[in-house]
Design an enzyme around this catalytic site. Structure first.
Site, mmCIF file in Angstrom:
data_model
loop_
_atom_site.group_PDB
_atom_site.id
_atom_site.type_symbol
_atom_site.label_atom_id
_atom_site.label_comp_id
_atom_site.label_asym_id
_atom_site.label_seq_id
_atom_site.Cartn_x
_atom_site.Cartn_y
_atom_site.Cartn_z
ATOM 1 N N HIS A 119 0.821 -1.208 0.000
ATOM 2 C CA HIS A 119 0.000 0.000 0.000
ATOM 3 C C HIS A 119 0.858 1.263 0.000
ATOM 4 C CE1 HIS A 119 -3.305 2.577 1.939
ATOM 5 N NE2 HIS A 119 -3.860 2.081 0.856
ATOM 6 N N LYS A 171 -4.413 10.350 5.658
ATOM 7 C CA LYS A 171 -3.962 9.464 6.741
ATOM 8 C C LYS A 171 -3.017 10.274 7.632
ATOM 9 C CE LYS A 171 -4.318 6.626 2.844
ATOM 10 N NZ LYS A 171 -5.627 6.088 2.976
#
Length: 454
Positions: A200, A378
């Site tokens: 990711h 994030k």
């Protein structure tokens, strides 16, 4: 032999195979609950469970190496709060960095494309998703032009995240001498079909001097929201200084694991007048690590907070340790606020996030839903001096199953910039509705059971 006898024999054979695979599940599952579920499934329904385990089970192995990054003792006394993570990161925090927030996709791609166009020696590109749309084609053409200038270009993407990347896109890069490789998921025997362990990470490193990381992938929706969302809210970083080498080392780890080749050494040096004033640390982790470093990092950052902990995540599906850490932080008086998106790009994750929000709210955590579009940042802001911006979601997948990376910055001015950005995001948000309408109350507890697959 009758058909009944064949059926019985096949069932016995499948059960025996299921027992052997169940032993593997016990040793490789990331949680005790997952191990127990796999054992029951494999023994009770081996015909269904064996192919399911091939797809979703096992331990990710990019190569035959099993150590990942080795945790080690810090080499020198702590100089700041980030130094407590030196052992976990297998790296020391560095001074002299300049880290700049890039808010949303347009600013991010403008900066990345400008860096690619100015590259002289090396361009390293890694994304979970690369699409063949307008943004992807722009990236492709700029990489091709760089290669024609004599710049070495290496590209990594995840095979699942970039599943629909056109073959013609890959061929166009390879025709110019650009090596583009998809990162396989699980262990070598099932590497072609496994889907549960994903890389990711998202990074661009240019000439070893300028780096980028954050939540943004290569796709038009990361600029304008695409066809599904009114807008797309995301955050990336531009990094100069010693942290860029740490980011390059994370890429090099994946590159060697996939290709069997190391990156060539670079002789470029940061100009003396380009040194910044920020202290920072790049942390990369994944399921090949001996310890659950993703979980340890997230819980450690939460426990570091003294009075403020503001977070943004598109997927709020924390595993038990992180859920407990967040609840305890709130109960010891920390101002814990979490920002999640209102619209859904994954309906199961959306319901699971509402279940987690309910558990967290019971401990005093404030959960807000971002209204204008899809919120994909994030971010963690700790007190007034530490911030984390990277690829890590607050979910089971990021903590235990994915290869991830994040930049940790210890600097009051940078933290103030992050706080200002989050304050603007919170101003466009509403408190999560709890307990919510009937469908949320009914489906949220069920959705959380799928946490490891989301």
């Amino acid at each position: 032999m009758t058909m009944i006898g064949l059926g019985i024999g096949l069932q016995i054979a499948l059960t025996v195979v299921g027992l052997f695979v169940a032993r593997a599940a016990i040793t490789t599952a990331r949680t005790p609950q997952g191990a127990a579920a796999w054992v029951v499934f494999l023994i009770s329904f081996p015909l269904l469970a064996l192919p399911a385990f091939a797809l979703f089970g096992g331990v990710s192995r990019l190569t035959s190496r099993t150590d990942g990054y080795n945790v080690q003792a810090p080499a020198k006394p702590a100089q700041g709060r980030l130094d407590s993570f030196a052992s976990l990161a297998a790296n020391a925090p560095t001074d002299g960095n300049t880290v700049t927030l890039l808010v949303d996709g347009q600013a991010t791609f403008d900066a990345i494309f400008a860096a690619i166009d100015a590259a002289e020696h090396e361009i390293l590109v890694q994304f979970y998703i690369i699409r063949s749309d307008a943004v992807g084609r722009d990236l492709k053409e700029r990489l091709i032009q760089a290669a024609r200038r004599g710049v070495e270009v290496c590209v990594l993407c995840d095979k699942i995240g970039s599943l629909f990347l056109d073959v013609s896109y890959v061929r166009a890069l390879k025709a110019e001498g650009i090596e583009i490789r998809g990162i396989p998921g699980p262990h070598r025997a099932l590497g072609r079909i496994g889907v549960n362990f994903r890389n990711h990470r998202k990074a661009v490193v240019v000439d070893g001097l300028l780096g980028f990381t954050g939540g943004i992938n290569v796709g038009q929706e990361y600029i304008d929201g695409g066809k599904r969302f009114e807008s797309w809210r995301d955050t990336n970083l531009s990094i100069k200084g010693p942290m860029v080498k740490q980011l390059r080392d994370v890429f090099a780890f994946d590159w060697e694991a996939v290709t069997g080749k190391g990156l060539p050494s670079l002789q470029t040096k940061t100009p003396s007048d380009a040194r910044g004033s920020q202290r920072g640390l790049m942390v990369g982790f994944g399921p090949t690590d001996r310890l659950e470093r993703g979980s340890l990092l997230l819980c450690g950052l939460v426990n570091l907070a003294r009075y403020r902990l503001w977070l943004a995540t598109p997927y709020l599906v924390p595993h038990t340790d992180l859920l407990t850490a967040l609840q305890l932080a709130s109960m010891r008086g920390v101002d814990v606020r979490i920002l999640i998106p209102e619209p859904a790009d994954n309906i199961i994750a959306w319901y699971a996030s509402r279940h987690a929000a309910r558990s967290l709210s019971a401990a005093g955590v404030k959960v807000f839903v971002y209204q204008p579009g899809f919120m994909h940042s994030k971010i963690m802001l700790i007190d007034d001096d530490i911030a984390s911006v990277g690829t890590v979601n607050l979910d089971i997948r990021s903590a235990l199953l994915n290869f991830e990376e994040t930049a940790l910055i210890e600097d009051q001015a940078f933290a103030a910039d992050v706080a200002t950005m989050l304050e603007q995001d919170f101003s466009k948000s509403l408190p999560v509705a709890l307990p919510g309408p009937w469908h949320v109350r009914a489906l949220a507890p069920v959705a959380r059971l799928f946490g490891p697959l989301l």
